[in-house]
Design a protein around this motif. Structure first.
Motif, mmCIF file in Angstrom:
data_model
loop_
_atom_site.group_PDB
_atom_site.id
_atom_site.type_symbol
_atom_site.label_atom_id
_atom_site.label_comp_id
_atom_site.label_asym_id
_atom_site.label_seq_id
_atom_site.Cartn_x
_atom_site.Cartn_y
_atom_site.Cartn_z
ATOM 1 N N SER A 28 -4.069 -12.227 -7.952
ATOM 2 C CA SER A 28 -4.285 -12.997 -6.731
ATOM 3 C C SER A 28 -3.140 -12.848 -5.722
ATOM 4 O O SER A 28 -3.139 -13.513 -4.699
ATOM 5 C CB SER A 28 -4.518 -14.464 -7.070
ATOM 6 O OG SER A 28 -3.436 -14.953 -7.805
ATOM 7 N N THR A 29 -2.135 -12.005 -5.997
ATOM 8 C CA THR A 29 -1.031 -11.853 -5.058
ATOM 9 C C THR A 29 -1.188 -10.557 -4.259
ATOM 10 O O THR A 29 -1.575 -9.533 -4.817
ATOM 11 C CB THR A 29 0.325 -11.830 -5.794
ATOM 12 O OG1 THR A 29 0.285 -10.809 -6.785
ATOM 13 C CG2 THR A 29 0.599 -13.158 -6.457
ATOM 14 N N PRO A 30 -0.889 -10.582 -2.953
ATOM 15 C CA PRO A 30 -1.074 -9.396 -2.119
ATOM 16 C C PRO A 30 -0.390 -8.132 -2.663
ATOM 17 O O PRO A 30 -1.019 -7.076 -2.698
ATOM 18 C CB PRO A 30 -0.497 -9.811 -0.769
ATOM 19 C CG PRO A 30 -0.620 -11.288 -0.747
ATOM 20 C CD PRO A 30 -0.462 -11.741 -2.155
ATOM 21 N N PRO A 31 0.898 -8.199 -3.102
ATOM 22 C CA PRO A 31 1.511 -6.950 -3.549
ATOM 23 C C PRO A 31 0.720 -6.303 -4.690
ATOM 24 O O PRO A 31 0.671 -5.076 -4.787
ATOM 25 C CB PRO A 31 2.903 -7.370 -4.041
ATOM 26 C CG PRO A 31 3.152 -8.702 -3.467
ATOM 27 C CD PRO A 31 1.832 -9.332 -3.208
ATOM 28 N N ALA A 32 0.098 -7.107 -5.533
ATOM 29 C CA ALA A 32 -0.625 -6.552 -6.680
ATOM 30 C C ALA A 32 -1.790 -5.700 -6.209
ATOM 31 O O ALA A 32 -1.902 -4.524 -6.561
ATOM 32 C CB ALA A 32 -1.107 -7.678 -7.592
ATOM 33 N N TYR A 33 -2.658 -6.271 -5.349
ATOM 34 C CA TYR A 33 -3.812 -5.461 -4.974
ATOM 35 C C TYR A 33 -3.457 -4.394 -3.959
ATOM 36 O O TYR A 33 -4.068 -3.338 -3.906
ATOM 37 C CB TYR A 33 -5.016 -6.309 -4.568
ATOM 38 C CG TYR A 33 -4.807 -7.377 -3.527
ATOM 39 C CD1 TYR A 33 -4.753 -8.718 -3.902
ATOM 40 C CD2 TYR A 33 -4.711 -7.068 -2.189
ATOM 41 C CE1 TYR A 33 -4.585 -9.720 -2.961
ATOM 42 C CE2 TYR A 33 -4.543 -8.067 -1.234
ATOM 43 C CZ TYR A 33 -4.483 -9.394 -1.629
ATOM 44 O OH TYR A 33 -4.314 -10.368 -0.699
ATOM 45 N N VAL A 77 0.844 -1.197 0.000
ATOM 46 C CA VAL A 77 0.000 0.000 0.000
ATOM 47 C C VAL A 77 0.881 1.250 0.000
ATOM 48 O O VAL A 77 0.681 2.175 -0.787
ATOM 49 C CB VAL A 77 -0.941 0.004 1.222
ATOM 50 C CG1 VAL A 77 -1.792 1.259 1.240
ATOM 51 C CG2 VAL A 77 -1.825 -1.236 1.209
ATOM 52 N N MET A 78 1.919 1.248 0.861
ATOM 53 C CA MET A 78 2.815 2.400 0.904
ATOM 54 C C MET A 78 3.534 2.569 -0.422
ATOM 55 O O MET A 78 3.699 3.679 -0.924
ATOM 56 C CB MET A 78 3.845 2.224 2.029
ATOM 57 C CG MET A 78 3.378 2.608 3.411
ATOM 58 S SD MET A 78 2.399 4.098 3.447
ATOM 59 C CE MET A 78 3.699 5.329 3.405
ATOM 60 N N SER A 79 3.963 1.439 -1.006
ATOM 61 C CA SER A 79 4.681 1.508 -2.274
ATOM 62 C C SER A 79 3.811 2.176 -3.343
ATOM 63 O O SER A 79 4.245 3.106 -4.026
ATOM 64 C CB SER A 79 5.094 0.110 -2.710
ATOM 65 O OG SER A 79 5.482 0.114 -4.050
ATOM 66 N N GLY A 80 2.570 1.703 -3.463
ATOM 67 C CA GLY A 80 1.662 2.297 -4.449
ATOM 68 C C GLY A 80 1.394 3.758 -4.120
ATOM 69 O O GLY A 80 1.317 4.613 -5.015
ATOM 70 N N ILE A 123 1.998 6.859 -16.395
ATOM 71 C CA ILE A 123 1.704 5.425 -16.262
ATOM 72 C C ILE A 123 2.235 4.923 -14.923
ATOM 73 O O ILE A 123 3.394 5.146 -14.576
ATOM 74 C CB ILE A 123 2.327 4.608 -17.418
ATOM 75 C CG1 ILE A 123 1.684 5.023 -18.745
ATOM 76 C CG2 ILE A 123 2.124 3.111 -17.173
ATOM 77 C CD1 ILE A 123 2.240 4.304 -19.947
ATOM 78 N N PHE A 124 1.338 4.278 -14.172
ATOM 79 C CA PHE A 124 1.688 3.659 -12.896
ATOM 80 C C PHE A 124 1.850 2.171 -13.162
ATOM 81 O O PHE A 124 0.909 1.515 -13.597
ATOM 82 C CB PHE A 124 0.531 3.909 -11.913
ATOM 83 C CG PHE A 124 0.636 3.205 -10.590
ATOM 84 C CD1 PHE A 124 1.018 3.896 -9.452
ATOM 85 C CD2 PHE A 124 0.318 1.854 -10.468
ATOM 86 C CE1 PHE A 124 1.092 3.259 -8.220
ATOM 87 C CE2 PHE A 124 0.396 1.210 -9.243
ATOM 88 C CZ PHE A 124 0.785 1.922 -8.111
ATOM 89 N N ALA A 125 3.059 1.642 -12.939
ATOM 90 C CA ALA A 125 3.248 0.202 -13.125
ATOM 91 C C ALA A 125 3.531 -0.411 -11.766
ATOM 92 O O ALA A 125 4.303 0.141 -10.984
ATOM 93 C CB ALA A 125 4.401 -0.068 -14.080
ATOM 94 N N SER A 126 2.916 -1.555 -11.476
ATOM 95 C CA SER A 126 3.026 -2.120 -10.135
ATOM 96 C C SER A 126 4.376 -2.747 -9.841
ATOM 97 O O SER A 126 4.663 -3.076 -8.703
ATOM 98 C CB SER A 126 1.922 -3.145 -9.891
ATOM 99 O OG SER A 126 0.695 -2.478 -9.782
ATOM 100 N N GLY A 150 -2.885 1.376 -2.701
ATOM 101 C CA GLY A 150 -2.080 2.550 -2.360
ATOM 102 C C GLY A 150 -2.251 3.657 -3.387
ATOM 103 O O GLY A 150 -2.345 4.843 -3.047
ATOM 104 N N LEU A 151 -2.308 3.253 -4.649
ATOM 105 C CA LEU A 151 -2.526 4.211 -5.735
ATOM 106 C C LEU A 151 -3.837 4.966 -5.511
ATOM 107 O O LEU A 151 -3.901 6.201 -5.587
ATOM 108 C CB LEU A 151 -2.553 3.457 -7.071
ATOM 109 C CG LEU A 151 -3.203 4.149 -8.264
ATOM 110 C CD1 LEU A 151 -2.315 5.267 -8.778
ATOM 111 C CD2 LEU A 151 -3.465 3.165 -9.397
#
Lengths: 330, 370, 340
Positions: free
Chosen positions: B185-190, B157-160, B239-242, B195-196
């Motif tokens: 389906s991976t936590p960092p993705a959502y 969340v902080m990263s985004g 562009i925001f890339a995860s 965060g975004l």
């Protein structure tokens, strides 16, 4: 996938005793490969064959073995089912989605749904005469989209009290029940194939579809059966998987599709149809499951694992393919 | 009969020839590196990674290797190729031969396999530290608590949030951006997308035009970005890339239209290429997640539990479920991180043991893994 | 004598039942995929008014370039009635080879054009191995190429240095950076390869023999023609084009990536079938397959444009593939046809 041709004339000309002995020898090659593999690993890494280790192996291998057994049936008819891993994945998702409605019956409902779906896709392939490769590739894409949609792309915990999942996740005589489930599946399918027309007709269809058609084999119905059986097995494999993970996920079965194809071929079942059987599926499933861990057992560096797996699979296929019964290799 | 035996001989000869060919293929395998294969020696460190052909995992392995070197222990690496069932099977194979005082640090590859991987490790009495993936409902203190020592991750969340804040600032608070998400389906993705959205709520002038799933992959992100450029034209301002790989794909798509550096792109991870692109101006920011540190800390904690240096039962929740610190990298501080990249600090067990949680960024809040 | 029977085999493979009506029908059938393409373009244009703009069509062309190259190679193998699943592994190995041999930021190599040649050579070698294992060692292509798929990925992961190798070679980067009329060289390379292999397939002895092998391999074997050589040639072409695709994708990304081919195989097979190349062999062609590839790219682009989520996109593209393939084969249903 491809048209199979009449048997090579060599086998026809050979004298009965000689031919039979050679055929028996050939049939035992996959088993020999399995024993060789297990034996080698046991020498390199003693302890591999301890009861605890074998139980772990059975619980890891069971879903793959069940998938291989299921995939064997369409392949015997010369078709192929690429949707098996997709069905296994969606099984877990459906289990979570449907549990509030069907309670303890959810597993049965999910398996029946899978069988219906398989029968439908077999019917689609046979009646509309769309190649199975592309039919099941299309349904694979649809299934994976659907499981992502239904699960909102997240892993969800299974309902705690599902009796069948609990049973599969348990052990009897210290052996994982998923192993017994695989054996029971083989027994049931073997009875069906031995004591009904279906078994003979499946082989006839795989060996020569035109001839089978002419002699009154009802191909559409038979294909529906073959795909229903493989979908049912895939669903069971999915249940076996979630009984270990206790969580469903839209990508649970991941690359098991490729491994299951490798397994079918390693057991000695011809990808062109007509040659092989359930027993071949069991052996092939075990060899593949063993190959998957063999790279770790013999201590291959992680960067080399893909290559070693690929080459070992090629060597095993080279040894186990019975070329005498297939005229043309596609 | 002589005809038959002649045929058989021929078959044998042919098969022998092809066998020789196969062996010829197989022999070079010896070169690929068989490590001396025995049961895992006492005190071995085991890590489970997702793939080998990745900078991130190479650095994670490096961190774990540092700790192994400092302990004079053997490091065993298993690769799941993002398949949880593969990971389970391979761990089973290692535990099969018995493993005294071994320790495991692994990414369970997806939330679905966490419980099974933890359970498998507990059955073998091997302490385990998980990274990245943990379902919201289970924690180290309530699931096999004796062996599941800890879970550690980076705050997605902080990263985004950092990335989107940087975009907002770069666009002067006005504009339209599009986001490329990782494997859903991976936590960092959502988390990163969450965060975004959090940052955008604080920056009302910037709106989200579109979100697409790029599955963490460079090529997919490139195709998505190319489609967006065609569709939105000058309406697309950022562009925001995860992650960094997808940011690279987006920059490559922009480069096709000579738009690189003109439309800001953000990423996360702090890979070498991303740092280079931040320096050259092709990327606006990336978020530094230190995989070497992550590798060192995760395996060190597991080892500490294995040898009794820590007792899991006495650890607080904040020590068993925590984020590691991360930092935003922009043009102003990129040289510092490039230097870190070139000369990563060498971690030792003794040094980390003084305080395993020195680089913790606090407990993972409830709801973060939903 | 050999030649005559070979010609008969070719004829029987390509025209099992002659007749003007048949010809007409076959001609119409080959137009089917094109019609699907036009319908899709119109549907998306109606759904989103700026679909058929130059910019978007160029974006579709860029995305379709590599899939077209892949389906071109794959078509040769599928025309035999065989299959080549190895392309994702081949692309990984070729991408890694290219990025480590051409000027890069990891090692001091500076092979330039020879680096490109080496990467393409990797693809060629894979094709050769596939062909030899399939014909000489008599192993089914499906399983052979599945094995070499893993081996390709393995080579890429062994070659992978500790960090992503960034390509600095101006030749390589130029392939993606140099634009003519708004399209990168990659698109033109794809068109050139398509034309070249179309000519090879339809106007050379090798091409005709590949059709013949797919139609009636047993007959052809009896004529004594070097059937294994034709088959190996088809696999080599497929490997070669996958190698080229790996080079082009790396050029476009500007780095070496072991996952560069991920998710390209199954769409490529679908594209061949969509275009009307039969998996059982003997019928189809590279142009048809290329149309299939473009259809899939248009579908993908259009679904992103109308804002369909990624999950729904999977479902819709699966359904479209099934519908199109079913519809194009519908008129053949009544025949005693063997479809596997």
């Amino acid at each position: 996938m491809s048209q199979s041709q009449p048997a090579d004339d060599r086998t026809i000309q050979a004298k009965p005793g000689f031919a039979e002995r050679r055929a028996a020898l050939r049939r035992s090659v996959p088993l020999a490969v399995l024993i060789l593999l297990v034996g080698l690993s046991a020498i390199i890494a003693p302890g591999t064959l301890s009861p605890a280790a074998l139980n772990g192996f059975i619980s890891d291998a069971a879903p793959l073995m069940i998938l291989v057994i299921g995939s064997t049936i369409p392949i015997l008819t010369g078709s192929i089912d690429l949707s098996v891993a997709g069905i296994a994945s969606i099984t877990g998702v459906m289990l979570v989605v449907l549990a509030p409605i069907f309670g303890p019956w959810t597993c049965i409902v999910v398996i029946l749904l899978a069988i219906l779906f398989g029968a439908f896709q077999g019917w689609l392939h046979a009646w509309l005469q769309i190649p199975s490769f592309i039919t099941t590739l299309g349904t694979l894409s649809m299934l994976s989209g659907l499981s992502l949609l239904l699960s909102n792309a997240t892993a969800q915990p299974l309902p705690d009290s599902d009796p069948i999942i609990n049973l599969l996740g348990d052990t009897s005589f210290d052996i994982p029940n998923t192993g017994f489930a695989a054996l029971a599946l083989v027994a049931v399918l073997a009875v069906v194939m031995r004591y009904t027309r279906i078994g003979r007709d499946l082989f006839a269809l795989g060996a020569g579809e035109r001839a089978a058609l002419m002699s009154g084999v009802r191909t559409v119905r038979l294909r529906s059966f073959a795909f229903a059986a493989s979908a049912g097995c895939a669903a069971l494999a999915g249940l076996a998987l979630v009984s270990v993970t206790q969580f469903s996920s839209p990508t649970l079965a991941g690359n098991l599709l490729l491994l299951s194809i490798v397994g079918v071929v390693l057991g000695g079942t011809a990808i062109s149809g007509g040659v092989g059987g359930l027993w071949a599926g069991v052996i092939g499933g075990l060899i593949t499951a063993w190959l998957r861990v063999a790279t770790v057992l013999i201590g291959v560096k992680p960067t080399g694992q893909y290559i070693v797996f690929g080459i070992m699979a090629l060597i095993a296929v080279f040894l186990t393919t019975d070329r005498t019964k297939i005229g043309i290799i596609k | 009969m002589s005809d038959q035996s002649h045929r058989l001989l021929q078959t044998v000869r042919r098969r022998g020839l092809s066998l020789a060919a196969v062996l010829g293929l197989a022999l070079p395998l010896g070169q690929i590196g068989m490590m001396p294969a025995k049961a895992a020696p006492k005190g071995s460190l085991i890590i489970g990674i997702d793939e080998t052909a990745s900078e991130y995992w190479a650095e994670y392995t490096q961190g774990a290797q540092d700790i192994a070197n400092s302990l004079n222990a053997k490091l065993i690496v298993v690769t799941s190729n993002y398949q949880g069932s593969q990971l389970l099977a391979q761990l089973g194979a290692i535990f099969a031969t018995g493993c005294d005082q071994c320790a495991l640090a692994t990414d369970p590859s997806s939330n679905a396999f966490v419980k099974a991987v933890v359970h498998r490790s507990a059955m073998a009495e091997v302490p385990i530290v998980t990274i990245w993936n943990r379902p919201e409902t289970i924690h180290p203190w309530d699931t096999d608590p004796k062996y599941w020592v800890a879970h550690t991750s980076f705050d997605g969340v902080m990263s985004g949030y950092y990335q989107a804040q940087a975009l907002c600032k770069a666009l002067g608070g006005h504009g339209q951006i599009a986001a490329i998400e990782g494997v859903p389906s991976t936590p960092p993705a959502y988390q990163r997308i969450a965060g975004l959205k959090k940052a955008l709520a604080e920056c009302p002038g910037v709106t989200l035009l579109d979100t697409e799933v790029g599955d963490w992959q460079e090529t997919k992100a490139q195709d998505i970005a190319r489609t967006w450029i065609a569709r939105y034209g000058s309406k697309l301002n950022g562009i925001f890339a995860s992650n960094d790989a997808m940011a690279r794909g987006a920059v490559a798509a922009l480069r096709e239209k000579n738009l690189n550096g003109k439309i800001p792109v953000t990423g996360s991870d702090g890979s070498k290429v991303a740092l280079d692109m931040v320096k050259s101006g092709d990327m606006l920011v990336t978020v530094w997640n230190d995989p070497v540190l992550q590798g060192a800390v995760s395996i060190a904690i597991a080892h500490a539990a294995a040898v009794g240096d820590i007792d899991p039962a006495k650890l607080s929740h904040a020590q068993r479920d925590f984020y590691l610190k991360q930092e935003v990298v922009d043009k102003s501080n990129v040289d510092h991180f490039l230097e870190l990249k070139a000369h990563a600090p060498v971690y030792t067990y003794a040094e980390l043991k003084a305080d395993f949680w020195k680089d913790s960024a606090g407990q993972i809040p409830v709801g973060a893994n939903k | 004598m050999k030649l005559i029977s070979a010609t008969v085999a070719v004829r029987s493979a390509r025209e099992p039942d002659g007749g003007v009506a048949q010809h007409l029908r076959r001609w119409l059938q080959s137009l089917g995929p094109l019609a699907v393409l036009i319908v899709l373009l119109l549907v998306f244009e109606i759904a989103r008014h700026n679909f058929l703009t130059g910019g978007n069509l160029a974006a579709i062309a860029e995305s379709a370039a590599v899939p077209v190259i892949l389906t071109t190679g794959l078509s040769f193998v599928i025309l035999l009635g065989a299959i080549d699943l190895s392309m994702e592994g081949v692309m990984a190995a070729s991408s890694m080879t290219l990025s480590l041999l051409c000027a890069n930021d990891v090692n001091g190599n500076h092979w330039g054009v020879w680096g490109i040649a080496a990467a393409i050579g990797v693809g060629l070698a894979f094709g050769l191995v596939n062909g030899v294992l399939n014909t000489i060692l008599r192993m089914p292509s499906l399983i052979v190429t599945l094995g070499t798929w893993f081996i390709g990925l393995g080579i890429a992961s062994i070659l992978f240095p500790a960090q992503v190798p960034t390509v600095r070679d101006p030749w390589v980067l130029g392939i993606a950076a140099y634009h003519i009329a708004g399209l990168s060289l990659i698109v033109f390379v794809a068109l050139l390869l398509l034309l070249l292999f179309h000519l090879l397939l339809h106007y050379t002895h090798l091409g005709r023999m590949i059709f013949a092998v797919g139609g009636a391999e047993a007959t052809l074997v009896m004529t004594g023609l070097p059937v294994p050589l034709f088959k190996i040639a088809a696999f080599v072409i497929s490997g070669l084009l996958a190698g080229i695709a790996g080079v082009l994708l790396s050029a476009r990304l500007g780095d070496g990536n072991a996952n560069i081919g991920d998710g390209l195989l199954f769409p490529a097979v679908s594209a061949c079938v969509l275009g009307g190349t039969l998996l059982s062999g003997g019928r189809g062609g590279v142009l048809q397959s290329a149309i299939g590839a473009v259809v899939l790219e248009v579908l993908n682009n259009g679904l992103i444009q109308i804002g369909a989520g990624p999950y729904v996109r999977n479902i819709i593209s699966g359904a479209v593939i099934l519908l199109v393939v079913a519809a194009s084969g519908l008129h053949l249903r009544r025949k005693l046809r063997v479809v596997k």
